[in-house]
Scaffold this motif. Structure first.
Motif, short mmCIF file in Angstrom:
data_model
loop_
_atom_site.label_atom_id
_atom_site.label_comp_id
_atom_site.label_asym_id
_atom_site.label_seq_id
_atom_site.Cartn_x
_atom_site.Cartn_y
_atom_site.Cartn_z
N TYR A 126 12.84 2.32 7.17
CA TYR A 126 11.89 1.22 6.96
C TYR A 126 10.45 1.58 7.36
CZ TYR A 126 10.07 -3.54 6.93
OH TYR A 126 9.32 -4.66 6.67
N GLU A 127 10.28 2.02 8.62
CA GLU A 127 8.92 2.31 9.11
C GLU A 127 8.27 3.44 8.31
OE1 GLU A 127 7.50 0.45 11.20
OE2 GLU A 127 9.27 -0.69 11.83
N LYS A 128 9.08 4.43 7.97
CA LYS A 128 8.53 5.58 7.23
C LYS A 128 8.08 5.15 5.84
CE LYS A 128 10.61 9.60 9.44
NZ LYS A 128 9.53 9.62 10.42
N MET A 129 8.84 4.24 5.22
CA MET A 129 8.43 3.76 3.89
C MET A 129 7.11 2.99 3.99
SD MET A 129 10.22 4.80 1.31
CE MET A 129 9.31 3.82 0.14
N LEU A 130 6.97 2.21 5.08
CA LEU A 130 5.71 1.48 5.23
C LEU A 130 4.54 2.46 5.37
CD1 LEU A 130 6.54 -1.53 7.62
CD2 LEU A 130 6.51 -1.45 5.13
N SER A 131 4.76 3.58 6.09
CA SER A 131 3.69 4.58 6.23
C SER A 131 3.37 5.21 4.88
CB SER A 131 4.10 5.73 7.15
OG SER A 131 4.58 5.22 8.32
N ASN A 132 4.42 5.49 4.08
CA ASN A 132 4.19 6.09 2.75
C ASN A 132 3.38 5.15 1.86
OD1 ASN A 132 7.52 7.42 2.93
ND2 ASN A 132 5.60 8.52 3.31
N ILE A 133 3.68 3.85 1.98
CA ILE A 133 2.91 2.87 1.19
C ILE A 133 1.45 2.89 1.64
CG2 ILE A 133 2.60 0.38 0.82
CD1 ILE A 133 5.62 0.13 0.69
N SER A 134 1.22 2.98 2.95
CA SER A 134 -0.16 3.01 3.46
C SER A 134 -0.90 4.24 2.92
CB SER A 134 -0.19 3.05 4.98
OG SER A 134 0.50 1.95 5.46
N GLU A 135 -0.21 5.37 2.85
CA GLU A 135 -0.84 6.59 2.32
C GLU A 135 -1.32 6.38 0.88
OE1 GLU A 135 2.27 9.29 4.91
OE2 GLU A 135 2.35 9.42 2.72
N VAL A 136 -0.48 5.65 0.12
CA VAL A 136 -0.84 5.38 -1.28
C VAL A 136 -2.02 4.42 -1.33
CG1 VAL A 136 -0.02 4.24 -3.38
CG2 VAL A 136 1.47 5.85 -2.18
N GLN A 137 -1.95 3.36 -0.49
CA GLN A 137 -3.03 2.36 -0.45
C GLN A 137 -4.35 3.03 -0.13
OE1 GLN A 137 -2.54 -0.71 -1.18
NE2 GLN A 137 -0.86 -1.70 -0.09
N ALA A 138 -4.32 4.00 0.79
CA ALA A 138 -5.54 4.66 1.23
C ALA A 138 -6.19 5.41 0.05
CB ALA A 138 -5.23 5.63 2.36
N ARG A 139 -5.40 5.74 -0.98
CA ARG A 139 -5.95 6.41 -2.20
C ARG A 139 -6.16 5.42 -3.32
NH1 ARG A 139 -3.46 9.19 1.86
NH2 ARG A 139 -4.45 11.21 2.05
N GLU A 140 -6.18 4.13 -2.98
CA GLU A 140 -6.41 3.02 -3.93
C GLU A 140 -5.28 2.81 -4.91
OE1 GLU A 140 -10.20 3.56 -5.73
OE2 GLU A 140 -11.25 3.11 -3.87
N GLY A 141 -4.12 3.43 -4.65
CA GLY A 141 -2.97 3.20 -5.53
C GLY A 141 -2.45 1.78 -5.38
N LEU A 142 -1.98 1.19 -6.49
CA LEU A 142 -1.43 -0.17 -6.47
C LEU A 142 0.05 -0.11 -6.17
CD1 LEU A 142 -3.01 -1.70 -9.70
CD2 LEU A 142 -3.70 -2.10 -7.32
N VAL A 143 0.51 -0.89 -5.20
CA VAL A 143 1.92 -0.78 -4.81
C VAL A 143 2.70 -2.04 -5.18
CG1 VAL A 143 3.54 -0.46 -2.90
CG2 VAL A 143 1.37 0.82 -2.94
N LEU A 144 3.76 -1.83 -5.95
CA LEU A 144 4.73 -2.90 -6.21
C LEU A 144 5.93 -2.57 -5.33
CD1 LEU A 144 6.09 -5.22 -7.78
CD2 LEU A 144 6.63 -3.59 -9.59
N ALA A 145 6.16 -3.40 -4.30
CA ALA A 145 7.26 -3.11 -3.37
C ALA A 145 8.49 -3.92 -3.73
CB ALA A 145 6.83 -3.43 -1.94
N ILE A 146 9.65 -3.31 -3.50
CA ILE A 146 10.91 -4.03 -3.67
C ILE A 146 11.56 -4.08 -2.30
CG2 ILE A 146 13.17 -4.03 -4.79
CD1 ILE A 146 11.87 -2.32 -7.01
N GLY A 147 11.81 -5.29 -1.82
CA GLY A 147 12.37 -5.42 -0.47
C GLY A 147 13.43 -6.50 -0.38
N GLY A 148 14.01 -6.62 0.80
CA GLY A 148 15.05 -7.63 1.02
C GLY A 148 14.43 -9.00 1.23
N GLU A 149 15.08 -10.03 0.74
CA GLU A 149 14.60 -11.41 0.87
C GLU A 149 14.16 -11.71 2.29
OE1 GLU A 149 17.13 -13.73 -2.47
OE2 GLU A 149 17.79 -13.92 -0.41
N GLY A 150 13.04 -12.38 2.43
CA GLY A 150 12.58 -12.82 3.74
C GLY A 150 11.74 -11.78 4.47
#
Ligand code: AGP
Length: 596
Positions: free
Chosen positions: A514-538
């Motif tokens: 979980y935490e590592k995926m959040l870091s990977n998303i941040s890396e993408v965000q930092a390059r202005e990439g648009l992120v569509l995340a799929i996660g568990g309800e809630g």
């Protein structure tokens, strides 16, 4: 899947039945048969296409009958296993779609009572079971027999010398067609549309009595049901798709029943050892192509985790270049069609190396079934869209069951944990239904993908191959370039491609990743990439880091590939639809790849 038609009226039933049955050919089948009622029951059936059976059909006369196209599930495709089946006395004939779970036990009893069987099917026990209770009233005998049956069915029964047709439904569709001085019944409305557009859908647990002038429906308590007919306004082609715009969407919506049927046919075998009886191997290799290879990669995680065996997943087209290992692994070959040339070649190579082989396939009697030591059938029903959807999910279910079987047989899973998993598996059809209920939200999310040139799909652990499959689905039908990546690999190269025009689909589940995926998303965000995340309800935290979040029902991470894969199939479908692509037949691709 199998097709059923029944007719009672003043026309020659054989003409109506053959004509209607041909409307169901698109569903896929391997044999066909017809029974016409007169003073006796006239029966004719054959392996292969309807035209095959028709070419040797005697001129049967009579205004009542049933006909069937079979898609083998229990017993190989053959003339003997084709429906209809007739009882010992020749009074009754029956066709059936579905699976009778307790047929082995019932067959043993019926044989002991003197009944003679001519096929390997589960269906044939039904007609003998009805005969057991038959004293002249076929409807009463049918009701009695159904009390003894476990499993699913749509069945139609005819009786010598009678113009009544009886039918019953449990979890397999049946629809009544209303005429004037004639009535029809079929497994699919498509079969009826040339004759009538006035129909009544039969509901679960109901039993139907049709004559040329009357239709009576009984509920499970035996009370008469009054249901208004519906008028169908679809064309025959629309009807084949069950009202869905494309076969692919219809097949995605059939995932819950594909899971249910695959479990139903195989769940008991996990403990009983009716598959993989002997587990005298210490490693496993799973070999397949395309989507089936992605299932193989998920299977690797499952078997390693549950059975603690070393597992590798390999592309079938590359398997031939490997060397024989010192110890022979169990080689599992996955192919929904059973006809993929590379997978067949790998099966032969595995045999040549002296390995034990098991095939997971959706097509009974396909070539792979003759090449391997053991076959595990998924029961997803025929898939017409070129893009594999429900068959992929059924392959995953097969792999869960094989992993559970190996875990239990190799003593790395206790009886209690097996019981818990059984219950969790049984809830998966409902989990997928909830994903399908939110299909409109997935459709809206395609705003992020529809104009993209490139899309990355990121996941970790068991959801890494799920994202490879998500990318394959998108590129295959929408022609958008898509790459699946293990999220940890992005910084080793692909991050160079990320900018505001490159959307990322990332799956984030609540496990050790979980935490590592959040870091990977941040890396993408930092390059202005648009992120569509799929996660568990809630999981509100995801909304802080992603541009958009799609939720799937919260399940233990081990099962997350099932709902996430279905969501990704919908995402690819709706993106391709918005782009106006040829969804069911993408350019340059074929459903069965028979060249290597
Ligand atoms: C899936 O959407 C593809 N059409 C393709 O990758 C397919 O999975 C592959 O050709 C293998 O087919 P098989 O399962 O019938 O062997």
């Amino acid at each position: 899947m199998c097709g059923i038609v029944g007719y009672t009226g003043t026309r020659q039933a054989v003409d109506v039945l053959l004509d209607s049955l041909k409307k169901l050919e698109y569903r896929g089948y391997d044999s066909a048969g017809v029974a016409i009622v007169d003073q006796s029951i006239q029966l004719h059936k054959d392996k292969g296409v309807i035209a095959n059976m028709e070419s040797t059909l005697p001129r049967f006369t009579g205004g009542v009958g049933v006909a069937h196209t079979r898609w083998a599930t229990c017993g190989r495709p053959s003339k003997e296993n084709a429906h209809p089946f007739i009882d010992c006395s020749g009074n009754l004939a029956l066709v059936h779609n579905g699976i009778i779970e307790n047929y082995m036990e019932l067959k043993r009893q019926l044989i002991a009572e003197g009944h003679k069987f001519t096929s390997d099917t589960d269906t044939e026990i039904l007609v003998h079971l009805i005969e057991r209770h038959y004293t002249g009233d076929a409807l009463e005998a049918l009701n009695q027999a159904l009390k003894e049956v476990k499993g699913t069915y749509a069945l139609v029964l005819v009786q010598k010398g009678s113009d009544h047709i009886y039918a019953a439904r449990r979890e397999n569709p049946l629809v009544i067609g209303l005429g004037v001085g004639e009535n029809f019944i079929a497994s699919d409305v498509t079969a009826l549309l040339d004759y009538t557009n006035k129909v009544i859908y039969v509901m679960d647990g109901e039993v139907v009595d049709l004559s040329p002038s009357k239709v009576t429906i009984y509920d499970s308590n035996g009370s008469v049901v009054n249901r208004k007919p519906e008028v169908i306004t679809w064309s025959a082609e629309d009807a084949q798709k069950g009202g869905f715009e494309h076969f692919m969407l219809k097949e995605i919506f059939e995932v819950p029943s594909a899971i249910h049927n695959t479990l139903l046919g195989n769940l008991d075998g996990v403990e009983d050892g009716t598959f993989l009886t002997n587990v005298d191997f210490n490693s496993v290799k799973i070999v397949a192509c395309g989507t089936s290879h992605h299932a193989a990669m998920v299977g690797r995680y499952l078997i390693e985790r549950l059975a603690k065996l070393p597992v590798s997943a390999e592309l079938a087209s590359e398997y031939r270049y490997g060397e024989k290992a010192k110890e022979c692994p169990l080689v599992i070959l996955i192919t929904q069609s059973g006809e993929t040339a590379d997978t067949l070649a790998a099966a032969r190579e595995a045999k040549r190396r002296g390995c034990r082989t098991l095939a997971i396939t959706n097509v009974v009697g396909s070539t792979i079934t003759r090449e391997v030591d053991e076959v595990f059938y998924t029961r997803a029903g025929p898939e017409i869209g070129v893009a594999a959807t429900k068959t992929f999910i059924a392959q995953l279910i097969a792999l869960y069951l094989i992993a559970m079987r190996l875990g239990y047989a190799k003593k790395s899973m206790s009886h209690d944990s097996l019981r818990t998993m059984r219950n969790e598996m049984m809830s998966l059809p409902q989990v997928v239904r909830r994903v399908l209920d939110n299909a409109d939200q997935v459709e809206q999310a395609t705003d992020m993908l529809v104009s993209a040139r490139d899309v990355f799909f990121l996941g970790r652990n068991i959801n890494y191959p799920v994202m490879l499959e998500g990318a394959l689905k998108l590129k295959e039908i929408s022609y958008i370039h898509a790459e699946g990546y293990a999220a940890g690999e992005m910084k080793h190269g692909p991050l160079a491609l990320i900018d505001a025009s490159t959307p990322i689909v990332a799956t984030v589940v609540r496990d050790q990743t979980y935490e590592k995926m959040l870091s990977n998303i941040s890396e993408v965000q930092a390059r202005e990439g648009l992120v569509l995340a799929i996660g568990g309800e809630g999981d509100a935290e995801l909304e802080q880091v992603a541009h958009k979040v799609l939720y799937v029902p919260g399940v233990p991470a081990l099962y997350s590939p099932v709902p996430i894969s279905v969501l990704l199939q919908l995402l690819a479908y709706y993106t391709a639809k918005r782009k106006g692509c040829s969804i069911d037949k993408p350019k340059n691709l074929a459903k069965s790849v028979t060249v290597d």
